[in-house]
Design an enzyme around this catalytic site. Structure first.
Site, PDB file in Angstrom:
ATOM      1  N   ASP A 219      -8.638  -2.694  -7.110  1.00 11.54           N
ATOM      2  CA  ASP A 219      -8.116  -2.317  -5.802  1.00 11.54           C
ATOM      3  C   ASP A 219      -9.099  -1.373  -5.126  1.00 11.54           C
ATOM      4  O   ASP A 219      -9.318  -0.239  -5.565  1.00 11.54           O
ATOM      5  CB  ASP A 219      -6.747  -1.638  -5.956  1.00 11.54           C
ATOM      6  CG  ASP A 219      -6.086  -1.361  -4.626  1.00 11.54           C
ATOM      7  OD1 ASP A 219      -6.680  -0.649  -3.798  1.00 11.54           O
ATOM      8  OD2 ASP A 219      -4.969  -1.855  -4.407  1.00 11.54           O
TER       9      ASP A 219
ATOM     10  N   HIS B  46      -7.494  -5.239  -1.196  1.00 17.00           N
ATOM     11  CA  HIS B  46      -6.317  -4.373  -1.125  1.00 17.00           C
ATOM     12  C   HIS B  46      -5.248  -5.058  -0.289  1.00 17.00           C
ATOM     13  O   HIS B  46      -5.465  -5.352   0.879  1.00 17.00           O
ATOM     14  CB  HIS B  46      -6.674  -3.024  -0.501  1.00 17.00           C
ATOM     15  CG  HIS B  46      -5.536  -2.052  -0.433  1.00 17.00           C
ATOM     16  ND1 HIS B  46      -5.011  -1.428  -1.539  1.00 17.00           N
ATOM     17  CD2 HIS B  46      -4.808  -1.582   0.623  1.00 17.00           C
ATOM     18  CE1 HIS B  46      -4.035  -0.622  -1.183  1.00 17.00           C
ATOM     19  NE2 HIS B  46      -3.883  -0.700   0.131  1.00 17.00           N
TER      20      HIS B  46
ATOM     21  N   SER C  51       0.833  -1.194   0.000  1.00 20.92           N
ATOM     22  CA  SER C  51       0.000   0.000   0.000  1.00 20.92           C
ATOM     23  C   SER C  51       0.874   1.252   0.000  1.00 20.92           C
ATOM     24  O   SER C  51       1.595   1.503  -0.963  1.00 20.92           O
ATOM     25  CB  SER C  51      -0.950  -0.033   1.203  1.00 20.92           C
ATOM     26  OG  SER C  51      -1.922   0.973   1.125  1.00 20.92           O
TER      27      SER C  51
END
Length: 509
Positions: A394, A448, A295
């Site tokens: 995502d 994610h 991330s």
């Protein structure tokens, strides 16, 4: 309780029965005295056990130079019998050849007296680079332990978390064939967009090293489980703690005052200082290394890999694995480039524009260098092979970039158009920018991050799980390393995961 001898009646009886050389007259008195001794010993043992299990592991050595979390080699050494109390699994925690990595990987301490009389403790890991394998298999529950840079190191390098505390990392020692192999992983955790959100973040573990847990169990590609992670479970792993608020990229010289507190925007200095520390403690002797992050850590990997690799010996074979970092410069559902506007303002706050990939910046005129802040523009300029791990849906990127929150199989109208634009653009990036040395795993999941064991072992594209695809690419076991879902339908291996992962967080605080 180890060698602590309990008062069981046999120990106490001689004292009771032979007071003044004569037996006691009252049997009740004998029993009361025995019970008192037993209860007293039990209470004392419970108190000592609590101190050993709760208080000592969180000992903080404080000084005028700051504080250092020295969880592995505390200055206050426990007695042997307390060191060996049962752990939560009912097994002994006694140091053995198979658990020696928990002793700070043969860490040594250098204790220095400061001019003011304070104590600074410096832990330096001594990685055993010999061929002898004292730890043939890392245990699946082996945690990574916390190391916080000393205040002296922080002051020398200017590396600070948002609140001014020194940066930190978690480390788990490798074993066997993995002793000279490293994973250096940049932790994720969003970003703060203004002074207020950065101020609030500075009181959390995403902005300070003061309250971090002393150990952490790692998952996915960093897992110590052979079943979960057969290709990399024996490798050294360093998880860099994310505490700067903007993708390890900020570089503002002076702290900024907000609500009476100084805030430090020093992400790139943190990254460089942590890499330098690792080089001194074993990374410099590595033969191979995977640099990656999840991330926000993936964005930091795309943007900062050139700086990291420039600090490493040229003999280390480096490959890059960013996980879920494709926050692209795209229009939102209303046709507005709102994410670009937010990204630009946050970059200015953290003074991060000069931290983007140097080769990318040199390839663009001054008025276009902002493009080098977006990962899709950085892939061609990366200094090492890249394996792109990303979801084609995502959910965090869809929320922040195109401003949709609907499930891809339930979107309609302009929401559907924006979602599909994200998917097709990411496919185009993979097609146009990846080379033969690169790889990818792009799957049509609404999720994610691949850092959990379920995604790492279960999600499948072209009959390959994530772990198989990454391993085949890294070790050269496959010629075709771009694994992509080409259609828009949700991948069946993650469809059932939708009901378990319903929360949609934002990249921005």
């Amino acid at each position: 309780m180890g060698s602590s001898k309990m008062a069981d009646g046999c120990d106490v009886a001689p004292l009771i029965h032979h007071t003044n050389g004569k037996p006691c007259a009252l049997g009740v008195r004998r029993r009361n005295f025995s019970l008192s001794v037993i209860c007293g010993v039990l209470l004392l043992s419970a108190a000592v056990y609590f101190v050993a299990q709760v208080v000592f592991p969180y000992a903080i050595i404080r000084s005028e130079q700051g504080e250092h979390h020295d969880y592995v080699n505390p200055l206050l050494k426990l007695p042997n019998w307390l060191d060996n109390v049962n752990d939560k699994n009912g097994t002994k925690n006694k140091p053995t050849p198979t658990n020696v990595s928990l002793q700070a990987a043969q860490a040594t301490q250098a204790v220095k007296m400061t001019q003011g009389g304070g104590i600074v403790v410096e832990n330096k890991l001594q990685i055993d680079s010999s061929d002898k394998n004292n730890n043939p298999e890392v245990k699946m529950d082996t945690p990574a332990h916390l190391y916080v840079l000393s205040k002296e190191e922080a002051d020398k390098t200017g590396a600070y978390c948002l609140d001014g505390s020194p940066p930190a990392y978690y480390f788990r020692k490798g074993s066997g064939t993995g002793q000279k192999s490293w994973i250096v992983w940049l932790e994720g955790g969003g970003a703060c967009v203004n002074l207020t959100s950065c101020y609030q973040r500075s009181f959390t573990n995403l902005g300070s090293s003061k309250g971090l847990n002393h150990q952490k169990t790692l998952h996915g590609m960093s897992s110590a489980s052979k079943d979960v992670n057969p290709d990399f479970y024996t490798w050294n792993v360093a998880l860099l703690v994310y505490c700067d608020g903007f993708f390890y990229a900020g570089n503002r010289e002076d702290p900024v005052k907000h609500s009476g507190k100084s805030l430090y925007f020093r992400g790139r200095r943190n990254l460089n200082a942590l890499i330098d520390r690792l080089l001194q403690t074993g990374l410099g002797e590595a033969e191979r290394m995977i640099l990656g992050g999840g991330s926000a850590g993936a964005i930091g990997t795309y943007a900062g890999a050139d700086d990291v690799i420039a600090r490493l010996p040229s003999s280390i074979d480096v490959k890059i694995v960013p996980d879920s970092g494709m926050f692209m410069d795209l229009p939102d559902r209303d046709g507005v480039y709102s994410f670009n506007d937010s990204y630009t303002s946050v970059t200015e706050l953290h003074n991060a524009s000069a931290s983007a990939n140097k080769a990318c910046r040199e390839a663009h005129p001054q008025d276009e260098q902002w493009k080098c802040g977006f990962p899709e523009n950085l892939v061609p300029y990366e200094p090492a092979p890249v394996f792109m791990l990303n979801y084609l849906y995502d959910k965090v990127a869809l929320k922040d970039v195109v401003r949709t929150t609907c499930r891809p199989d339930q979107c309609t109208g302009k929401d559907m158009a924006a979602v599909q634009n994200y998917r097709t653009t990411l496919l185009q990036v993979a097609q146009s920018e990846l080379t033969e040395k690169d790889g990818a795993f792009l799957i049509t999941c609404f999720a994610h991050g691949f850092g959990n064991d379920h995604a790492w072992t279960e999600f499948t594209v072209n009959n390959k799980t994530v772990r198989q695809a990454v391993g085949d690419w890294y070790f050269g076991r496959s010629k075709d390393n771009v694994n992509v879902d080409t259609g828009p339908d949700l991948n069946p291996t993650c469809r059932n995961y939708l009901s378990k992962d319903t929360e949609i967080q934002s990249l921005w605080d």
